[in-house]
Each structure stands twice: as structure tokens, then as C-alpha cells.
Scaffold this active site. Structure first.
Site, mmCIF file in Angstrom:
data_model
loop_
_atom_site.group_PDB
_atom_site.id
_atom_site.type_symbol
_atom_site.label_atom_id
_atom_site.label_comp_id
_atom_site.label_asym_id
_atom_site.label_seq_id
_atom_site.Cartn_x
_atom_site.Cartn_y
_atom_site.Cartn_z
ATOM 1 N N ARG A 155 41.789 -23.673 60.447
ATOM 2 C CA ARG A 155 41.043 -23.648 59.182
ATOM 3 C C ARG A 155 40.268 -22.343 58.972
ATOM 4 N NH1 ARG A 155 36.034 -26.184 56.886
ATOM 5 N NH2 ARG A 155 36.564 -26.938 54.789
ATOM 6 N N LEU A 168 36.849 -24.389 49.324
ATOM 7 C CA LEU A 168 37.751 -25.061 50.261
ATOM 8 C C LEU A 168 37.147 -26.430 50.544
ATOM 9 C CD1 LEU A 168 40.044 -25.147 52.370
ATOM 10 C CD2 LEU A 168 38.518 -23.922 53.934
ATOM 11 N N SER A 169 37.887 -27.477 50.223
ATOM 12 C CA SER A 169 37.355 -28.835 50.373
ATOM 13 C C SER A 169 36.973 -29.120 51.819
ATOM 14 C CB SER A 169 38.395 -29.862 49.923
ATOM 15 O OG SER A 169 38.679 -29.730 48.549
ATOM 16 N N GLN A 170 35.994 -30.017 51.991
ATOM 17 C CA GLN A 170 35.588 -30.404 53.338
ATOM 18 C C GLN A 170 36.755 -31.079 54.049
ATOM 19 O OE1 GLN A 170 32.843 -33.676 51.567
ATOM 20 N NE2 GLN A 170 33.010 -34.173 53.736
#
Length: 222
Positions: A44, A70-72
Site C-alpha cells: 500500500r 486513498l480509501s482506508q
């Protein structure tokens, strides 16, 4: 079909760091071994600016520029789990690929990923990451998420990382029979929804409250 092993171990983070991330996802209710393996194997930190890399494995959304995030990890895992639950989808349309993290997670699970991004610099950077990670089953295009990718339809699944006020009919029309759409819907109050295409039409299920950037029409500047 699992290709995620091809990209494991790339980059600066230890396996222990990624295992902690996976353990948090388990504690938050993610149960799919397929999804957990994909999340474990995608680096990530490569999908955020270098200055933010030290926060990449926290369970939080991170900025990626152009007022996008950026989504969790939990949301990425949850949406992926909903998309594949009880099924083996092989052709997925992703709306709003951003930095490409969700694309990479999907690439380790399904046969083909078709990803749209309206902001050109984000798209170009995401394509570069796909090449770096040797993810050859991801095709990316500069496009309007409301329009989808008609020439490649129908799709077994559609996943969106931006919220329209209502589910676009254009995207529903690109779902294969038995296909499933997962996306946030709403304005200030948003809900993660699942829509399935059946013989008799479309069935919608509301899942949980979420917060995403809005799905905007047209192509973005940048």
C-alpha cells in the site's frame, strides 16, 4: 484465480507490518481469506506520496492529490468482499481508480480489471504502478465514471470509489445478468449499497454509512 503472490514482498515494509494490517481487518469483521490475502500482498505504501508512506498501513484514508483520497484499508477490503461474496467474478469495472490501490487488490483476485479515472495525472501514475508491479490484467482508461466502459461491457461486477446522488442507470446497464455493483450513494449522507442484476430486474441492499468524495461527471483537470 489469485495472482497476488506475484507482488508480495515489494518495497520497504516488513511482512510483520502487513500482518498487523490484516489482523486489524479480521478484528473489524473481514472474513474472506481471498480478500485478506490480497490485502496482505499489495504494498500500500507504493500508492501514496513518499512523504505519507510511513502512514500507509494505518487504517485511515490518505490524500493522493487533486482533492482525492486513498480509501482506508477496511473500506477497500469491505467493498471487495461484498463484490465477490459467494461468487467468482472474472471481469470487473472499477470507477475512480485514483492511485490504483483498489485496482491492484482486485487484480490479485479476478481475471480482468477495467479501471476508469477522470483525473489524468492520477491515471498516468496508477498505470506506472501497475507496470512496476507487473499487473498485466489491469486496463486503465481516462474516462467519465458515469459513462462506464460500454465497449467492454457486460461486467460481472462494478465497484466505485466515489458517490453519486443516485446509482447511474448507465452503470446498471453494463452489469451482466447475475452481476453485482458496489458503490457509495448519496450527498452529505452516504450509504454503501449493493445492487444485483437478476432475471426480474435489480435488487438493492443498503450496507452501512460511508464517506467518499462525490462522483463527478466529465473529465477532471490536472
Amino acid at each position: 484465480m489469485n495472482r497476488s503472490a506475484d507482488i508480495s514482498g515489494i518495497g520497504m515494509t516488513s511482512q510483520r507490518t502487513r500482518e498487523r494490517l490484516v489482523q486489524r481487518l479480521v478484528e473489524q469483521g473481514i472474513t474472506s481469506i481471498t480478500v485478506l490475502d490480497a490485502m496482505r500482498n499489495v504494498p500500500r505504501h507504493l500508492f501514496v506520496d513518499e512523504a505519507m508512506a510511513h502512514r500507509a498501513y494505518e487504517d485511515t484514508a490518505l490524500p493522493i492529490g487533486f482533492q482525492q483520497t486513498l480509501s482506508q484499508p477496511y473500506i477497500v477490503a469491505r467493498m471487495t468482499e461484498l463484490l465477490i461474496a459467494g461468487r467468482d467474478p472474472q471481469k470487473i469495472l472499477e470507477i475512480g481508480s485514483g492511485s490504483g490501490y483498489q485496482s491492484a487488490v482486485l487484480a490479485g483476485i479476478v481475471g480482468e480489471v477495467y479501471a476508469l479515472e477522470r483525473i489524468k495525472p492520477l491515471l498516468l501514475a496508477a498505470r506506472k504502478r501497475m507496470r512496476q508491479l507487473k499487473l498485466r490484467n489491469v486496463q486503465m482508461r481516462h474516462g467519465d465514471g458515469y459513462e462506464g466502459w460500454e465497449s467492454q461491457a457486460p461486467f460481472d461486477g462494478i465497484l466505485a470509489a466515489a458517490a453519486p446522488e443516485q446509482v447511474p442507470q448507465s452503470l446498471l446497464g453494463q452489469l451482466a445478468l447475475g452481476g453485482r455493483l458496489v458503490m457509495p450513494v448519496g450527498g452529505r449522507e452516504q450509504t454503501l449499497v449493493v445492487v444485483e442484476r437478476t432475471d426480474s430486474g435489480f435488487e438493492r441492499y443498503d450496507v452501512e454509512p460511508v464517506r467518499f468524495v462525490p462522483l463527478l461527471p466529465g473529465l477532471g483537470n490536472g
